[in-house]
Design a protein around this motif. Structure first.
Motif, PDB file in Angstrom:
ATOM      1  N   SER A  85      89.983 -53.576 -51.481  1.00  0.00           N
ATOM      2  CA  SER A  85      89.215 -53.352 -52.694  1.00  0.00           C
ATOM      3  C   SER A  85      88.045 -52.409 -52.462  1.00  0.00           C
ATOM      4  O   SER A  85      87.345 -52.065 -53.394  1.00  0.00           O
ATOM      5  CB  SER A  85      88.710 -54.684 -53.260  1.00  0.00           C
ATOM      6  N   CYS A  86      87.834 -51.982 -51.212  1.00  0.00           N
ATOM      7  CA  CYS A  86      86.739 -51.067 -50.872  1.00  0.00           C
ATOM      8  C   CYS A  86      87.269 -49.883 -50.068  1.00  0.00           C
ATOM      9  O   CYS A  86      86.816 -49.633 -48.949  1.00  0.00           O
ATOM     10  CB  CYS A  86      85.683 -51.809 -50.061  1.00  0.00           C
ATOM     11  N   PRO A  87      88.182 -49.111 -50.594  1.00  0.00           N
ATOM     12  CA  PRO A  87      88.789 -48.047 -49.797  1.00  0.00           C
ATOM     13  C   PRO A  87      87.822 -46.926 -49.417  1.00  0.00           C
ATOM     14  O   PRO A  87      88.103 -46.165 -48.507  1.00  0.00           O
ATOM     15  CB  PRO A  87      89.909 -47.525 -50.692  1.00  0.00           C
ATOM     16  N   LYS A  88      86.693 -46.826 -50.091  1.00  0.00           N
ATOM     17  CA  LYS A  88      85.719 -45.770 -49.799  1.00  0.00           C
ATOM     18  C   LYS A  88      84.606 -46.244 -48.868  1.00  0.00           C
ATOM     19  O   LYS A  88      83.629 -45.533 -48.655  1.00  0.00           O
ATOM     20  CB  LYS A  88      85.095 -45.253 -51.104  1.00  0.00           C
ATOM     21  N   ALA A  89      84.748 -47.450 -48.298  1.00  0.00           N
ATOM     22  CA  ALA A  89      83.722 -47.991 -47.407  1.00  0.00           C
ATOM     23  C   ALA A  89      83.466 -47.040 -46.244  1.00  0.00           C
ATOM     24  O   ALA A  89      84.394 -46.481 -45.660  1.00  0.00           O
ATOM     25  CB  ALA A  89      84.141 -49.355 -46.882  1.00  0.00           C
ATOM     26  N   LYS A  90      82.192 -46.865 -45.907  1.00  0.00           N
ATOM     27  CA  LYS A  90      81.807 -46.007 -44.796  1.00  0.00           C
ATOM     28  C   LYS A  90      81.224 -46.802 -43.639  1.00  0.00           C
ATOM     29  O   LYS A  90      81.144 -46.311 -42.528  1.00  0.00           O
ATOM     30  CB  LYS A  90      80.781 -44.973 -45.262  1.00  0.00           C
ATOM     31  N   TYR A  91      80.801 -48.028 -43.903  1.00  0.00           N
ATOM     32  CA  TYR A  91      80.076 -48.828 -42.923  1.00  0.00           C
ATOM     33  C   TYR A  91      80.683 -50.217 -42.867  1.00  0.00           C
ATOM     34  O   TYR A  91      80.777 -50.894 -43.891  1.00  0.00           O
ATOM     35  CB  TYR A  91      78.611 -48.894 -43.368  1.00  0.00           C
ATOM     36  N   LEU A  92      81.112 -50.657 -41.684  1.00  0.00           N
ATOM     37  CA  LEU A  92      81.684 -51.986 -41.535  1.00  0.00           C
ATOM     38  C   LEU A  92      81.105 -52.619 -40.278  1.00  0.00           C
ATOM     39  O   LEU A  92      81.333 -52.158 -39.162  1.00  0.00           O
ATOM     40  CB  LEU A  92      83.208 -51.900 -41.433  1.00  0.00           C
ATOM     41  N   ASN A  93      80.303 -53.674 -40.475  1.00  0.00           N
ATOM     42  CA  ASN A  93      79.660 -54.366 -39.365  1.00  0.00           C
ATOM     43  C   ASN A  93      80.292 -55.747 -39.227  1.00  0.00           C
ATOM     44  O   ASN A  93      80.091 -56.607 -40.074  1.00  0.00           O
ATOM     45  CB  ASN A  93      78.162 -54.482 -39.612  1.00  0.00           C
ATOM     46  N   LEU A  94      81.034 -55.944 -38.153  1.00  0.00           N
ATOM     47  CA  LEU A  94      81.712 -57.208 -37.883  1.00  0.00           C
ATOM     48  C   LEU A  94      81.151 -57.849 -36.612  1.00  0.00           C
ATOM     49  O   LEU A  94      81.863 -58.484 -35.852  1.00  0.00           O
ATOM     50  CB  LEU A  94      83.216 -56.977 -37.760  1.00  0.00           C
ATOM     51  N   THR A  95      79.867 -57.705 -36.391  1.00  0.00           N
ATOM     52  CA  THR A  95      79.193 -58.226 -35.208  1.00  0.00           C
ATOM     53  C   THR A  95      79.240 -59.750 -35.165  1.00  0.00           C
ATOM     54  O   THR A  95      78.955 -60.411 -36.163  1.00  0.00           O
ATOM     55  CB  THR A  95      77.722 -57.763 -35.194  1.00  0.00           C
ATOM     56  N   ARG A  96      79.595 -60.269 -33.992  1.00  0.00           N
ATOM     57  CA  ARG A  96      79.548 -61.703 -33.691  1.00  0.00           C
ATOM     58  C   ARG A  96      80.274 -62.581 -34.709  1.00  0.00           C
ATOM     59  O   ARG A  96      79.740 -63.571 -35.185  1.00  0.00           O
ATOM     60  CB  ARG A  96      78.114 -62.177 -33.535  1.00  0.00           C
ATOM     61  N   LEU A  97      81.466 -62.189 -35.055  1.00  0.00           N
ATOM     62  CA  LEU A  97      82.290 -63.005 -35.953  1.00  0.00           C
ATOM     63  C   LEU A  97      83.397 -63.638 -35.116  1.00  0.00           C
ATOM     64  O   LEU A  97      84.386 -62.983 -34.795  1.00  0.00           O
ATOM     65  CB  LEU A  97      82.869 -62.156 -37.082  1.00  0.00           C
ATOM     66  N   PRO A  98      83.245 -64.903 -34.759  1.00  0.00           N
ATOM     67  CA  PRO A  98      84.168 -65.524 -33.819  1.00  0.00           C
ATOM     68  C   PRO A  98      85.603 -65.672 -34.326  1.00  0.00           C
ATOM     69  O   PRO A  98      86.494 -65.953 -33.542  1.00  0.00           O
ATOM     70  CB  PRO A  98      83.543 -66.891 -33.549  1.00  0.00           C
TER      71      PRO A  98
END
Length: 75
Positions: A3-16
């Motif tokens: 649903s966010c195909p134009k996303a430029k920034y993805l932060n998945l820090t510390r997601l177990p």
């Protein structure tokens, strides 16, 4: 992510709960404008997940990739 195909920034820090399956979903989401991907301290991702992400050509605009703390990533 679809649903966010134009996303430029993805932060998945510390997601177990990030897994190889998650990485495959990211790889196939078609985030062609993604410039920043932070996977810092995600020790559950293993080589198959990284390989799935790396095997696509969708991420030519990627400028920042943080894999620090991804302990199951081999050379």
């Amino acid at each position: 992510m679809e649903s966010c195909p134009k996303a430029k920034y993805l932060n998945l820090t510390r997601l177990p709960k990030i897994t190889d399956k998650t990485m495959k979903a990211i790889a196939n989401a078609g985030l062609n404008d993604l410039e920043y991907l932070n996977l810092y301290a995600n020790a559950t991702i293993e080589d198959p997940g990284f390989l799935a992400f790396g095997s696509t050509k969708n991420y030519s605009k990627l400028k920042f990739l943080d894999l620090c703390g991804c302990k199951n990533l081999s050379d």
